[in-house]
Enzyme design. Structure first.
Site, PDB file in Angstrom:
ATOM      1  N   LYS A 228       0.667  -1.183  -0.048  1.00  0.00           N
ATOM      2  CA  LYS A 228       0.067   0.032   0.063  1.00  0.00           C
ATOM      3  C   LYS A 228       1.124   1.044   0.114  1.00  0.00           C
ATOM      4  CE  LYS A 228      -4.624  -1.653   1.264  1.00  0.00           C
ATOM      5  NZ  LYS A 228      -5.558  -1.691   2.295  1.00  0.00           N
ATOM      6  N   ARG A 263      -3.610  -9.878   4.560  1.00  0.00           N
ATOM      7  CA  ARG A 263      -4.079 -10.151   3.289  1.00  0.00           C
ATOM      8  C   ARG A 263      -2.930  -9.620   2.443  1.00  0.00           C
ATOM      9  NH1 ARG A 263      -6.892  -6.485  -0.422  1.00  0.00           N
ATOM     10  NH2 ARG A 263      -8.384  -7.695  -1.777  1.00  0.00           N
TER      11      ARG A 263
END
Length: 293
Positions: A228, A263
């Site tokens: 991210k 995840r």
């Protein structure tokens, strides 16, 4: 600071049983979208998506998360089109022996995916549409309740929080109560603080640093940190494919704070990191013992 999370015990999710006091589940991301955040549509085709999922399973993934519409702003995707993207992948993985979740905020997509064999719905809007809870409850499935602020596929410029962790926890507490009120069993609710979802990098770092406060809600905590922007910005304008080490460091830190589901895009590397944590903690035995024997 290292935290000792509340005991969660064993949870059966689909075909797998996890002891979340001693085990970390690795969730592999497989997207059938032409504009996906990380791979930019590399697994948009059905055969490529299924192959990517099976490769992730071979690399040790416990769980596969299938997406047909990304959270980020963009034009609406019709329910029928999103279902056509995810349902065939779910059907192809029905015999894989792993947990299958579908990343969707559309109740009718969730209904079709659960009918096809999915075990979990991963709702990045945190049950913004309460009908999603009804669909999950009817199927006896599990739900991931994620913190976010924006309406689906819409921008939310310059989010501001007085205390991001306190506000995320309050949101999750409220939405978990909604899920239970709609009939989802308490042991089928997972929470996700939503790193980078309507949050700045400093917000995501604060969430990671104080993740134990999210874990204290008493639900299995999922973290979706993989590649991210907060990782890239923390390390120096790193391209999305140059954030693996930073992502794993963040995941390890989160697990030490009590996260139990991670995840990820980079499955093999993350599986090794999680299994090493388990070995160090004494939660699992080494695969073999030979050195200086």
């Amino acid at each position: 600071m290292r935290q000792t999370p509340a005991r969660l015990g064993r949870r059966r999710i689909g075909p797998r049983e996890f002891d979340f006091d001693r085990q970390v589940a690795v969730m592999a991301i497989v997207n059938r979208t032409p504009d996906s955040f990380y791979d930019q549509g590399a697994t948009d085709a059905l055969d490529l998506a299924v192959a990517a999922a099976r490769r992730a399973i071979d690399e040790g993934a416990d769980w596969v998360d299938v997406g047909g519409a990304k959270f980020a702003p963009g034009p609406p995707i019709p329910v029928e089109e999103e279902a056509e993207r995810v349902v065939p992948v779910v059907e192809a993985l029905a015999d894989a022996g792993v947990v299958i979740s579908v990343d969707t905020f559309q109740p009718e997509v969730a209904r079709a995916a659960l009918a096809a064999g999915a075990h979990v719905i991963n709702d990045t809007t945190g049950l913004q549409d309460a009908a999603m809870a009804d669909v999950v409850a009817e199927a006896g499935a599990a739900i991931v309740v994620t913190h976010s602020l924006a309406k689906p596929r819409t921008p939310y410029p310059s989010p501001r929080y007085d205390d991001v962790v306190a506000e995320v926890c309050a949101f999750l507490r409220e939405r978990v109560a909604l899920a239970e009120a709609r009939g989802i069993a308490p042991d089928r609710i997972i929470v996700d603080p939503g790193h980078d979802l309507n949050k700045h990098t400093l917000d995501s770092l604060e969430l990671t640093r104080r993740l134990s406060e999210v874990v204290a809600l008493g639900r299995p905590t999922l973290v979706a940190l993989s590649n991210k922007d907060f990782v890239g910005e923390s390390l120096g304008r790193r391209d999305r494919r140059d954030r693996v080490e930073g992502s794993i460091a963040a995941a390890v830190y989160a697990v030490l704070q009590g996260a139990r589901i991670v995840r990820v895009h980079n499955v093999r590397e993350t599986v090794d990191a999680m299994r090493m944590i388990e070995a160090i903690e004494g939660w699992r035995e080494p695969v073999f013992l030979e050195h200086n024997r």
